[in-house]
Every structure is written in C-alpha cells, then in structure tokens.
Design a protein around this motif. Sequence first.
Motif, mmCIF file in Angstrom:
data_model
loop_
_atom_site.group_PDB
_atom_site.id
_atom_site.type_symbol
_atom_site.label_atom_id
_atom_site.label_comp_id
_atom_site.label_asym_id
_atom_site.label_seq_id
_atom_site.Cartn_x
_atom_site.Cartn_y
_atom_site.Cartn_z
ATOM 1 N N ALA A 87 0.827 -1.203 0.000
ATOM 2 C CA ALA A 87 0.000 0.000 0.000
ATOM 3 C C ALA A 87 0.864 1.257 0.000
ATOM 4 O O ALA A 87 0.623 2.204 -0.756
ATOM 5 N N MET A 88 1.901 1.258 0.843
ATOM 6 C CA MET A 88 2.765 2.429 0.942
ATOM 7 C C MET A 88 3.646 2.592 -0.286
ATOM 8 O O MET A 88 3.957 3.713 -0.694
ATOM 9 N N GLY A 89 4.052 1.464 -0.891
ATOM 10 C CA GLY A 89 4.832 1.542 -2.116
ATOM 11 C C GLY A 89 4.038 2.160 -3.246
ATOM 12 O O GLY A 89 4.509 3.073 -3.950
ATOM 13 N N VAL A 119 -6.097 0.926 -10.297
ATOM 14 C CA VAL A 119 -6.249 -0.295 -11.103
ATOM 15 C C VAL A 119 -5.214 -1.349 -10.674
ATOM 16 O O VAL A 119 -5.538 -2.525 -10.490
ATOM 17 N N ILE A 120 -3.976 -0.920 -10.523
ATOM 18 C CA ILE A 120 -2.909 -1.835 -10.077
ATOM 19 C C ILE A 120 -3.241 -2.396 -8.695
ATOM 20 O O ILE A 120 -3.090 -3.591 -8.433
ATOM 21 N N ALA A 121 -3.711 -1.529 -7.806
ATOM 22 C CA ALA A 121 -4.002 -1.935 -6.428
ATOM 23 C C ALA A 121 -5.097 -2.998 -6.375
ATOM 24 O O ALA A 121 -4.999 -3.971 -5.615
ATOM 25 N N LEU A 122 -6.137 -2.839 -7.157
ATOM 26 C CA LEU A 122 -7.245 -3.794 -7.146
ATOM 27 C C LEU A 122 -6.786 -5.176 -7.603
ATOM 28 O O LEU A 122 -7.235 -6.203 -7.076
ATOM 29 N N PHE A 123 -5.911 -5.216 -8.577
ATOM 30 C CA PHE A 123 -5.372 -6.498 -9.051
ATOM 31 C C PHE A 123 -4.572 -7.187 -7.941
ATOM 32 O O PHE A 123 -4.732 -8.386 -7.689
ATOM 33 N N PHE A 161 -6.598 -10.225 6.713
ATOM 34 C CA PHE A 161 -6.076 -10.401 5.357
ATOM 35 C C PHE A 161 -7.190 -10.339 4.315
ATOM 36 O O PHE A 161 -6.989 -9.825 3.207
ATOM 37 N N GLY A 162 -8.354 -10.855 4.660
ATOM 38 C CA GLY A 162 -9.474 -10.795 3.721
ATOM 39 C C GLY A 162 -9.877 -9.369 3.393
ATOM 40 O O GLY A 162 -10.408 -9.094 2.310
ATOM 41 N N GLY A 163 -9.634 -8.450 4.335
ATOM 42 C CA GLY A 163 -9.968 -7.042 4.101
ATOM 43 C C GLY A 163 -8.796 -6.209 3.616
ATOM 44 O O GLY A 163 -8.786 -4.979 3.791
ATOM 45 N N ILE A 168 -5.148 -1.223 1.494
ATOM 46 C CA ILE A 168 -4.375 -0.717 0.364
ATOM 47 C C ILE A 168 -5.018 0.522 -0.248
ATOM 48 O O ILE A 168 -4.343 1.526 -0.523
ATOM 49 N N LEU A 169 -6.342 0.487 -0.451
ATOM 50 C CA LEU A 169 -6.997 1.645 -1.064
ATOM 51 C C LEU A 169 -6.979 2.860 -0.154
ATOM 52 O O LEU A 169 -6.827 3.991 -0.629
#
Length: 466
Positions: A87-89, A119-123, A161-163, A168-169
């Motif tokens: 997330a931070m990266g 878009v990258i994050a969701l993947f 982990f499931g969340g 990340i978002l």
Amino acid sequence: MAEIQKQNSFSRLYHVVKQSLNGETLDYTQGSISKAVVLLAIPMILELSLESVFALVDMFFVGKLGENAIATVGLTESVITIVYSIAMGLSTAATAIVARRTGEKAPDAAAHAGAQAIVIALFLTVILSITGVIFAADILRLMGADAAVVADGAIFTRIMFGGSVSIILLFLINGIFRGAGDAAMAMKSLWIASILNIILCPLLIHFYGLKGAAIATLIGRSSGVLYQCYHLTKGRKGLLHFRSSHFRIDWPVIRSLVNVGWPATFQFIIASGSWIVLARLVAETGGTAASAGYQVALRNVVFFILPAWGLSNAAATLVGQNLGAGKIERAEKSVWLTARYNAFFMSFVMILFLFFPAPIIRFFTNDAEVASYGARALQICGSAYIFYGIGMVMTQALNGAGDTRTPTVINIVGFWLFQIPLAYLLAKGFNMKTTGVFIAIPVAESMIAIIAWYYFRKGKWKEVKV
C-alpha cells in the motif's frame, strides 16, 4: 504593544491552521516555504495521529483479552505489514507522479495517474486476500505462535487479510490526495476510519471477542475508502476529479507507476520484513510474554512515529510539486526546514520514552511480566528517536522526487545486512536475548538516517524524471 503582537501572532496561527484543515486549493510552488510546510503538515500529522490511535485502541481493548490475544494481534500485524508495504509503495509512486503532474499544472494527467494506480491496487489485493484467508493459521505458526495462539487467533488473521483491499486503497488514495496537495481530504478519510473503529472496537469485542476487533477495523477502513471514492468522483471539485475514462488501461502510465512503485514497495517490504524477523526472534528468546510486551511497545513507537511521518510526507509533496515546477532550490529548502521541525518533535518524544516507559506500558497491560518487557523495549527503542525523524524526512524526500531506488538500497544494507545480523549476534551470540534485539533497532535506525542524509546531500534526486 507586546500584547497586540501576541494577539496578531495567535490570529495568524489560527488562520493558517484553519486554512490547512479547510483543504483549500493552494499552489505550493510559490510563497513562504515555512507556511507551505505547515499547511501540508498539520492535516498530515492529524491524519497519521488518528492512524496511530487506530492501532492503540485495538491494543488497549485487545489487551483486556489476555496475552494470547495481544500476541495474535501483534504477530498478525507484523505479517500484515507486507500488505501495508505494498500500500505504501503504491502510495509513494502515486504521490510522486501526481505531485509532479500537479507542479506542471496538469490536473487531468494527475487524476489519470492516480486512477491507474488504483487499477494496479485492485489487481494485487485479489491475490493478497485469497492467500491470507487460506493460510491464516499457517501464517501464525510461521511467526512462532504456540498452538493456543493459533487456535484463538486464526479467525482474526483471516479477517484482517481478507480485508486487505480496504488497507491498500485507504493508503493509496490518501497518497493521491497528498500528491495533489489536498492533505485535508486525506486526513478526513482517515478520521472517519479511525473514529468508527474507536466506537465499534469495544462493542464488537464485547460480543465477538478477538474476532470483533478485526471486524471493527475492517468496517472503519472500508468507510474511509467509500468517503475517498465519493470525493474523487462526485464530491467537491478540487485539484483532482476522476472520470471513468481515467480508469482505462494506459500501459505507459502503469509502467511509470511500476518503475517508481516497485522499488518503493520493496523498500517497505525490506523494512517490514526485518520487523517480522525481529518479532520472531523476540518470541524465540523471550516467549509469549516477551512477544506481547514487545508488541505493546511497538504500538507506542508507531503512535509517536506517525506524526513525524506526516511531516515527512509534507516534504515528499513539496519536493515533487516543486520539481514539477522546475524550482529545485525551493524543493531542497523545503526538506531541510521539515527535517528541523521533525528533529525538534522527535527529541521531545525521545525524552518521554527514556524517562517514562513503565507508566506508558502499564496503561495497556496489567501483566507484570509483559509490562517489564514492554518498558525495556520502549526505553531502548526510543533512545534514537531524533535519528528516526531525520532519516524519515530524507527518505521521503528521495521518494517524493521519484528516486525510490536509493532508499531501497539503504534499507537492504541497514536492515538485512546490519540490523538482523546484529540482533542475532547480541541476542544469541552474546546471550543478551530480547535486550539484544531491542538494542539492534536504534543502532540500525541511526545508521540508516546518516546514510539517507548523505545521499540527499549528494543531490542526484534532482535529476530524476517521472
């Protein structure tokens, strides 16, 4: 006359604070640098202070459930820092590129870059969530948890982990807002997440036990993300406004984000990975009580580091925007001024941890053995706080310029080639056990700060193109 001047000073300060919290659209590439730092730093400090409260609230209420619950949360958080690292990266890459486009006065290009980062994050979150849900119990075992901790804590780890998508978002979109200079919006979204968690955590723990803490965290973070998304698409018109066309795959922009983002992600994974190794070493040499005390101490360390991180993020935004505007000297001055502010704040915290570690730790646990380990960890780790603050500013300045590779190399050397070997040498070679692990932390962090300062002074970051 003196009274009038005092009133005028308070009036100016009130105006600056109000302006920073209102989230007004401002140009940070001109005007007073001190004012620019303060305008960005106030909401960023408040944003990350609430994030640290988020962590402390969990530990406070979870602490009432016993040492197994504390160890579960601590060990899970140690591993889930990998998710935070990603997330931070991504957030670092988004901040650098959005800030550069904002400095170039290209708001549509800034919004497009931010959308491609999402878009990258969701993947990535699909992969992380599935892995964490399936292997939750194995993750705790890998961290050295005993059978009782695994049995009690697997569901907590599975939910956390499931969340992953909410973690990340929340970080990523706040990075996008910060890059655009809208630090107030980033602050408000995290406030929503934290306040909901503070309200829900004791209620859900009462009804569901440890599982309730994970559910409260997930609901809080998800609410913050929904608030962010509303303001990116349908909220007030500010520096950024996302449209559906911004989310169409744009490979050149994605490559640019990846080129900046992968070293940044690796940079944070290196750092968080070293903390995982240290957490396991503490558990090996001190047992469950030592592990629990260490985790309580770390939560307090994080509580006071995150405001300093807020100041560091202000430096990253100012560097990125001023480089975009071609004002290199202004970018550099912003960093030195921010470092000075951070050193002052962290020196105060250092005194607090050196002389009052026991009362701080006892606020979170009544277990004498856990408190003893926690107080020792807090006192030793806090002994180099001023170096933490300076190092964070220098590292974030390099990241804000898009030079994410230099801090990555620094982290490899500082954490994996120095901190971890030193911790093992002191803990096992010299039989200092947990105390040896605690000592390795401030020694390594001080060295990292000095190296980061050296590379910032060299100035190669001024030539980076993103």
